[in-house]
Design an enzyme around this catalytic site. Structure first.
Site, PDB file in Angstrom:
ATOM      1  N   GLN A 129      29.480  44.803  40.900  1.00  0.00           N
ATOM      2  CA  GLN A 129      29.883  43.409  41.101  1.00  0.00           C
ATOM      3  C   GLN A 129      31.408  43.277  41.160  1.00  0.00           C
ATOM      4  O   GLN A 129      31.979  42.308  40.647  1.00  0.00           O
ATOM      5  CB  GLN A 129      29.299  42.520  39.998  1.00  0.00           C
ATOM      6  CG  GLN A 129      27.839  42.144  40.222  1.00  0.00           C
ATOM      7  CD  GLN A 129      27.642  41.263  41.457  1.00  0.00           C
ATOM      8  OE1 GLN A 129      28.514  40.519  41.869  1.00  0.00           O
ATOM      9  NE2 GLN A 129      26.468  41.362  42.064  1.00  0.00           N
ATOM     10  N   SER A 130      32.066  44.234  41.797  1.00  0.00           N
ATOM     11  CA  SER A 130      33.527  44.220  41.867  1.00  0.00           C
ATOM     12  C   SER A 130      34.049  43.077  42.748  1.00  0.00           C
ATOM     13  O   SER A 130      33.714  42.981  43.932  1.00  0.00           O
ATOM     14  CB  SER A 130      33.997  45.555  42.448  1.00  0.00           C
ATOM     15  OG  SER A 130      35.357  45.479  42.833  1.00  0.00           O
ATOM     16  N   ASN A 131      34.897  42.233  42.161  1.00  0.00           N
ATOM     17  CA  ASN A 131      35.580  41.203  42.949  1.00  0.00           C
ATOM     18  C   ASN A 131      36.586  41.852  43.906  1.00  0.00           C
ATOM     19  O   ASN A 131      36.802  41.384  45.026  1.00  0.00           O
ATOM     20  CB  ASN A 131      36.340  40.244  42.027  1.00  0.00           C
ATOM     21  CG  ASN A 131      35.416  39.456  41.124  1.00  0.00           C
ATOM     22  OD1 ASN A 131      34.536  38.749  41.588  1.00  0.00           O
ATOM     23  ND2 ASN A 131      35.600  39.586  39.808  1.00  0.00           N
TER      24      ASN A 131
END
Ligand SMILES: *Cc1c(COP(=O)(O)O)cnc(C)c1O
Length: 349
Positions: A75-77
């Protein structure tokens, strides 16, 4: 090399808004709070990585790159914004994403070396797919895992005649952190226009580049402002070492006098069980910011950072007369990916 001479791709509209938070200040019975809205950095639902990517992709383009390889948690921004920026600039993105989605039931079964099944895409991962990024999934986002996977991807791309450019986790190196040196200059201009001097500036500390840029930027442009990092993984000591190393790299890149090097201040105690695992204090901070000011924070980064600021107010470490700026670094897509955990928290209240 001067900050303004660095190659830079245009990805956002600057400055981002600077807003007072009178209702949140009153709710916390604390100092005069302001928020810097780097969640509103226009591109791809926004966030702090846009400022870093302006310099990183400026450098990549100058080097003739056509494909960007980066990495992060599932879930890396940062990965999502790299994918967005690549679309905007006509580059290709390859994302090496580690681990299971903490929101999905498979997380409990995922063990090191055991590749979990792909979760139903949501939040940042959903956006990565919309942007058409190539996604390479690996068991975790440790350097020993993502490093070789990025190297392998780069080798493959070069064999195909492409020109890959690698960006480290979080975009945190001496190039990416320039984005937050520039942000400090932007904040200085806004503070002057508002007639306010910020005694404290609070920032989330993950991969460290945001705090590193602000620590150096504050030393250059915001005398009188103390930069506080709130760790969202690992220990405060480990984060301070990480940030100090990045400040030193920035100083070297900009050709500044290395002495005296400004030192990072990082607060621990707000991580909870680990990276991306929500804490009750983080959920409380998210609800407080939403219900007083309409702000949307996230459980992985900014909620924990605000819980740190609230913790220090409750300890009496921030006098009610002080002016405190909270950097909102974005992360709302990560909140959407933890909808069921928030639902469970609200149901248990
Ligand atoms: C990456 C990120 C941070 C942390 O910034 P670093 O430069 O990695 O320390 C904070 N908030 C959000 C929403 C992020 O995506």
């Amino acid at each position: 090399m001067n900050l303004l001479d660095q190659p830079r791709a245009r990805l956002g509209w600057w400055p981002t808004p600077l807003e007072e938070c009178p209702r949140l200040s009153a709710e916390l019975g604390g100092p005069h709070l302001w928020v810097k809205r780097d969640d509103l950095t226009t591109l791809g639902l926004g966030g702090n990585k846009v400022r870093k990517l302006e310099f990183l992709l400026g450098d990549a383009i100058r080097q003739g790159a056509d494909t960007i390889i980066t990495c992060g948690a599932i879930q890396s921004n940062h990965a999502r914004l790299t994918a967005a920026a690549c679309c905007h600039l006509g580059l290709r993105a390859v994302l090496v994403l580690g681990g299971a989605d903490p929101a999905s039931p498979e997380a409990g079964n995922a063990s090191r070396g055991d590749l979990p099944a792909a979760p139903a895409p949501q939040g940042n991962l959903l956006l990565d797919l919309i942007y058409g990024a190539e996604i390479i999934r690996v068991p975790d986002d440790e350097e020993v895992t993502v490093g070789p996977a990025m190297e392998e991807a780069a080798d493959r791309l070069r064999r195909q005649g492409r020109h890959p450019y690698r960006i480290p986790i979080g975009g945190s190196n001496a190039i990416g952190a320039l984005g937050y040196v520039a942000a400090a200059l932007e904040i200085a201009g806004q503070a002057q226009a508002e007639g306010v001097t910020f005694d404290h500036l609070f920032v989330t500390t993950g991969s460290g580049g945001t705090q590193a840029g602000l620590v150096l930027g504050a030393a250059l442009y915001l005398p009188g402002t103390r930069v506080h990092g709130v760790a969202i993984s690992q220990t405060a000591e480990a984060k301070a070492r990480l940030v100090d190393g990045q400040v030193a790299a920035l100083v070297a890149r900009l050709g500044l006098d290395p002495n005296p090097a400004p030192k990072a201040l990082v607060h621990g105690g707000y991580v909870g069980e680990g990276y991306a695992i929500p804490t009750p204090a983080g959920w409380e901070a998210i609800l407080a910011a939403a219900r007083t000011e309409g702000l949307v924070l996230d459980p992985v980064y900014t909620g924990k950072a605000l819980s740190g600021l609230i913790g220090l107010i409750r300890e009496g470490s921030l006098p009610p007369t002080s002016n405190v700026l909270f950097l909102h670094t974005g992360g709302a897509p990560g909140l959407m990916a933890q909808a069921d955990l928030l639902g469970a928290y609200l149901a248990g209240k």
